[in-house]
Design a protein around this motif. Structure first.
Motif, PDB file in Angstrom:
ATOM      1  N   ARG A 196       0.825  -1.210   0.000  1.00 49.36           N
ATOM      2  CA  ARG A 196       0.000   0.000   0.000  1.00 49.36           C
ATOM      3  C   ARG A 196       0.864   1.268   0.000  1.00 49.36           C
ATOM      4  O   ARG A 196       0.405   2.325   0.407  1.00 49.36           O
ATOM      5  CB  ARG A 196      -0.904   0.032   1.243  1.00 49.36           C
ATOM      6  CG  ARG A 196      -1.993  -1.021   1.281  1.00 49.36           C
ATOM      7  CD  ARG A 196      -2.781  -0.892   2.578  1.00 49.36           C
ATOM      8  NE  ARG A 196      -3.975  -1.706   2.620  1.00 49.36           N
ATOM      9  CZ  ARG A 196      -4.020  -2.974   2.986  1.00 49.36           C
ATOM     10  NH1 ARG A 196      -2.895  -3.592   3.359  1.00 49.36           N
ATOM     11  NH2 ARG A 196      -5.162  -3.642   3.004  1.00 49.36           N
ATOM     12  N   GLY A 197       2.073   1.175  -0.481  1.00 48.16           N
ATOM     13  CA  GLY A 197       3.009   2.291  -0.376  1.00 48.16           C
ATOM     14  C   GLY A 197       2.823   3.408  -1.372  1.00 48.16           C
ATOM     15  O   GLY A 197       3.512   4.437  -1.287  1.00 48.16           O
ATOM     16  N   THR A 198       1.913   3.263  -2.340  1.00 43.76           N
ATOM     17  CA  THR A 198       1.653   4.315  -3.318  1.00 43.76           C
ATOM     18  C   THR A 198       0.156   4.618  -3.341  1.00 43.76           C
ATOM     19  O   THR A 198      -0.671   3.767  -2.987  1.00 43.76           O
ATOM     20  CB  THR A 198       2.108   3.894  -4.724  1.00 43.76           C
ATOM     21  OG1 THR A 198       1.405   2.696  -5.103  1.00 43.76           O
ATOM     22  CG2 THR A 198       3.618   3.649  -4.775  1.00 43.76           C
ATOM     23  N   ALA A 199      -0.188   5.823  -3.791  1.00 42.34           N
ATOM     24  CA  ALA A 199      -1.603   6.212  -3.848  1.00 42.34           C
ATOM     25  C   ALA A 199      -2.420   5.293  -4.755  1.00 42.34           C
ATOM     26  O   ALA A 199      -3.541   4.900  -4.386  1.00 42.34           O
ATOM     27  CB  ALA A 199      -1.721   7.664  -4.295  1.00 42.34           C
ATOM     28  N   PRO A 200      -1.929   4.913  -5.956  1.00 42.73           N
ATOM     29  CA  PRO A 200      -2.727   3.999  -6.779  1.00 42.73           C
ATOM     30  C   PRO A 200      -3.007   2.659  -6.090  1.00 42.73           C
ATOM     31  O   PRO A 200      -4.095   2.099  -6.240  1.00 42.73           O
ATOM     32  CB  PRO A 200      -1.858   3.799  -8.030  1.00 42.73           C
ATOM     33  CG  PRO A 200      -1.031   5.030  -8.122  1.00 42.73           C
ATOM     34  CD  PRO A 200      -0.749   5.401  -6.702  1.00 42.73           C
ATOM     35  N   MET A 201      -2.046   2.159  -5.313  1.00 42.42           N
ATOM     36  CA  MET A 201      -2.285   0.888  -4.638  1.00 42.42           C
ATOM     37  C   MET A 201      -3.237   1.040  -3.458  1.00 42.42           C
ATOM     38  O   MET A 201      -3.995   0.108  -3.138  1.00 42.42           O
ATOM     39  CB  MET A 201      -0.962   0.270  -4.193  1.00 42.42           C
ATOM     40  CG  MET A 201      -0.155  -0.310  -5.337  1.00 42.42           C
ATOM     41  SD  MET A 201      -1.097  -1.521  -6.313  1.00 42.42           S
ATOM     42  CE  MET A 201      -1.433  -2.790  -5.092  1.00 42.42           C
ATOM     43  N   ARG A 202      -3.248   2.194  -2.817  1.00 43.92           N
ATOM     44  CA  ARG A 202      -4.234   2.418  -1.756  1.00 43.92           C
ATOM     45  C   ARG A 202      -5.639   2.494  -2.357  1.00 43.92           C
ATOM     46  O   ARG A 202      -6.603   1.968  -1.763  1.00 43.92           O
ATOM     47  CB  ARG A 202      -3.890   3.684  -0.975  1.00 43.92           C
ATOM     48  CG  ARG A 202      -2.641   3.531  -0.096  1.00 43.92           C
ATOM     49  CD  ARG A 202      -2.448   4.684   0.837  1.00 43.92           C
ATOM     50  NE  ARG A 202      -2.020   5.907   0.161  1.00 43.92           N
ATOM     51  CZ  ARG A 202      -0.744   6.211  -0.115  1.00 43.92           C
ATOM     52  NH1 ARG A 202       0.229   5.381   0.228  1.00 43.92           N
ATOM     53  NH2 ARG A 202      -0.437   7.345  -0.715  1.00 43.92           N
TER      54      ARG A 202
END
Length: 308
Positions: A196-202
């Motif tokens: 979850r380290g990037t905005a797209p993955m969140r």
């Protein structure tokens, strides 16, 4: 792009007398296009397309099996563009993962999808091609890694003891054919689950894990997502990469990938060891939409030279 409703399963467009002959010699691959629904080991119908390719060297003994990313399907323009590029190097099979496009079932975001890929590979081999290269993008990139780890290179279509000992929880048996691959290309894949380290993955986690997100996925993205959590958690991509040898592996990743930073491909390459190769592509973003024609043709050349 298909205008069929999500989950619709229609009659196969292949005629009974147009099926690949199981006795067809490997040096005489099929020359005509085919489309049908495959049945996975757990009973899910998967929409699949075979195209014989347009190589300058005549009918190829190599077939590419393309595993698309999350929210893609066999009729999406970016998937058709990938298929057209690889068709210059060999035959191509594209398909829609479960929960995507016209295929049945619901997406498990990389878990049971390994059975979809196994069915597509077995079908591809049935057309008479001696060699298979699996090429996956993003979610599909993780699936091709796990598929290669689970399905051994002995032609039996079963998992190796090392893969089975990982507690993956997926039956390796694929009815009706040989599901092994001869070369693996993983583009823009994660190395580990639950990142979850990037905005797209969140945003992706919200889409998958929340009821409101799954509604958006179904009606906004034509992707039907399963509500259940993984149980057991499938073999991680980095652990799968360590179990693929001696099958050749190519890891491709862009240095501007907004989903997974560069520690992901480096972890995969390190786990793969001497049988793996890493291409870090300057200026490239994420997955199919960021894969330019020149890169796709280099991947095609690599597969021709390394598969089998």
């Amino acid at each position: 792009m298909s205008n069929r409703p999500a989950g619709h399963v229609s009659r196969s467009t292949r005629r009974r007398d147009n099926r690949p002959d199981p006795e067809t010699p490997r040096e005489a691959p099929r020359r005509s296009r085919a489309r049908t629904f495959l049945r996975t080991a757990d009973g899910v119908p998967i929409d699949a397309v075979y195209e014989p390719g347009t190589t300058d060297r005549g009918v190829s003994d190599l077939v590419f099996v393309v595993a698309h990313g999350f929210t893609g399907d066999a009729d999406r323009p970016h998937v058709r563009r990938i298929a057209a590029a690889f068709a210059r190097h060999g035959a191509v099979v594209t398909f829609s993962f479960r929960g995507h496009g016209a295929s049945g079932g619901r997406s498990t975001v990389g878990d049971r999808e390994v059975l979809d890929l196994a069915a597509a590979v077995a079908w591809a081999r049935g057309f008479g091609h001696a060699r298979v290269a699996t090429v996956g993008f993003s979610m599909g990139g993780s699936v091709v890694l796990r598929h290669a780890a689970l399905y051994g290179g002995d032609g039996s279509g079963g998992a190796s003891p090392a893969a089975e000992s990982g507690g993956d929880g997926v039956s390796p048996v694929t009815p009706g054919g040989d599901a092994r691959t001869d070369a693996v290309v993983s583009v823009s894949s994660p190395a580990r689950w639950y990142y979850r380290g990037t905005a797209p993955m969140r945003r992706l986690h919200w889409l998958v894990m929340r009821p409101a997100g799954r509604v958006v996925g179904r009606y906004g993205l034509r992707t039907r997502i399963h509500h259940r959590d993984w149980d057991p958690v499938p073999l991680s991509p980095v652990r799968a990469a360590a179990r693929i040898a001696p099958t050749p592996l190519l890891v491709v990743h862009g240095d501007r990938d907004g989903y997974f930073p560069l520690d992901h491909p480096r972890m995969l390459a390190e786990a793969a060891g001497d049988h793996g190769e890493l291409w870090l592509e300057p200026g490239m973003g994420h997955a199919e939409n960021a894969s330019e024609a020149g890169l796709l043709h280099r991947i095609g050349d690599w597969a021709v030279s390394r598969a089998g």
